[in-house]
Design a protein around this motif. Structure first.
Motif, PDB file in Angstrom:
ATOM      1  N   GLU A 109      -7.054   6.572   8.021  1.00  0.00           N
ATOM      2  CA  GLU A 109      -6.508   5.354   7.415  1.00  0.00           C
ATOM      3  C   GLU A 109      -4.997   5.302   7.587  1.00  0.00           C
ATOM      4  OE1 GLU A 109      -6.407   1.717   5.258  1.00  0.00           O
ATOM      5  OE2 GLU A 109      -7.951   2.787   6.372  1.00  0.00           O
ATOM      6  N   ARG A 113      -3.199   2.234   9.647  1.00  0.00           N
ATOM      7  CA  ARG A 113      -2.233   1.350   9.002  1.00  0.00           C
ATOM      8  C   ARG A 113      -0.848   1.472   9.625  1.00  0.00           C
ATOM      9  NH1 ARG A 113      -3.546   1.587   2.567  1.00  0.00           N
ATOM     10  NH2 ARG A 113      -1.700   0.256   2.547  1.00  0.00           N
ATOM     11  N   LEU A 279       4.214   4.700   3.185  1.00  0.00           N
ATOM     12  CA  LEU A 279       2.824   4.503   3.576  1.00  0.00           C
ATOM     13  C   LEU A 279       1.955   5.665   3.129  1.00  0.00           C
ATOM     14  CD1 LEU A 279       0.740   2.808   4.997  1.00  0.00           C
ATOM     15  CD2 LEU A 279       1.373   3.898   7.167  1.00  0.00           C
TER      16      LEU A 279
END
Length: 292
Positions: A109, A113, A279
């Motif tokens: 993930e 992203r 992030l």
């Protein structure tokens, strides 16, 4: 009493030359002026950096520690002010180091992203078998570090703790259980890596500790377990990124959770490190303020 970058450069010249006279000659200034510059820096820091008790100068313990960080900072300033390196610095891949398992099941993930947000700036995951996952020698711009590892000259942000799991040979009777206890492993030989591992004999009570088989890498650790020579204790993320034939992972019900941090040099060695931190915190569910 304030200090400037020129004071730091003067200190580094003294450290490299070994004498104030030699450093003054290299810098093209007078010896008295250089001595005053050094004294100004020491006064600002409130600590003696150079032992002047002998004809051949020697750095104090504080001076030795300061030199390593000062060199990195001066090199970064020089790089920032070099027009030729501006494009290279802002487009070079951002390297995230890890010793064992990056972010575990959240790793894909994170990569997806990042690619969506910064398609022109690659995020590279690099596995490096050192305690700091490549921070000290510059192979990584940031690193996922597990356990109580301190890396001088860095900042860190706490990520969610991870549960620990036992790594067992697939045919082991414990591998069929839904969970095990530390006491179940105490009669076994446990494979430990004293360089990058997160487990020590201190995880067990004194007098009830397992025998130890030392290994030098993640690959050796996995082979030792798959062959039945040992069992292991590791972070749950390892079970995601290091599936290995003959190795089964089972949760340990009574093991304390493992602290996890994102660590990076201070100042950062890549301009995108703050974006990576933000992030990683979003993907992992962390919201803690970075620490020095």
């Amino acid at each position: 009493m304030s200090a400037e970058l020129r004071h730091v450069r003067a200190f580094l010249a003294i450290a490299d030359a070994g004498t104030i006279t030699g450093a003054a000659r290299a810098l093209g200034i007078g010896q008295p002026a250089l001595s005053r510059t050094l004294a100004r820096l020491e006064g600002h820091l409130g600590v003696r950096l150079v032992d002047r008790s002998t004809h051949h100068l020697a750095l104090t313990a504080a001076g030795t520690a300061f030199r390593e960080r000062a060199r990195r900072v001066v090199a970064e300033v020089d790089a920032v002010l070099d027009p030729a390196r501006l494009t290279e610095w802002t487009t070079a891949p951002l390297r995230l180091g890890y010793a064992w398992s990056a972010l575990g099941e959240q790793t894909p993930e994170l990569l997806r992203r990042w690619r969506a947000a910064r398609p022109g700036l690659p995020l590279e995951l690099v596995q490096i078998d050192t305690a700091d996952a490549g921070l000290a020698d510059g192979r990584a711009h940031a690193a996922v570090v597990r356990g109580r590892v301190r890396v001088p000259g860095t900042r860190s942000a706490r990520l969610p703790d991870e549960r620990r799991v036992a790594a067992l040979p697939e045919g082991d009777e414990l591998a069929a259980r839904p969970s095990v206890l530390l006491a179940d492993l105490a009669a076994r030989t446990v494979a430990l890596n004293d360089e990058t591992g997160t487990t020590t004999p201190g995880l067990w009570p004194a007098g009830a500790r397992p025998s130890v088989s030392w290994v030098g890498s993640t690959a050796e650790w996995l082979v030792a377990i798959a062959s039945g020579r040992a069992v292991g204790v590791t972070a749950a993320a390892t079970a995601v990124l290091h599936r290995f034939p003959g190795v089964a992972y089972v949760p340990i019900a009574d093991a304390p959770p493992l602290p996890v941090h994102l660590v990076w040099p201070d100042p950062p060695t890549h301009p995108a490190v703050p974006e990576l931190l933000a992030l990683v915190q979003r993907v992992s569910g962390a919201d803690e303020t970075p620490r020095g």
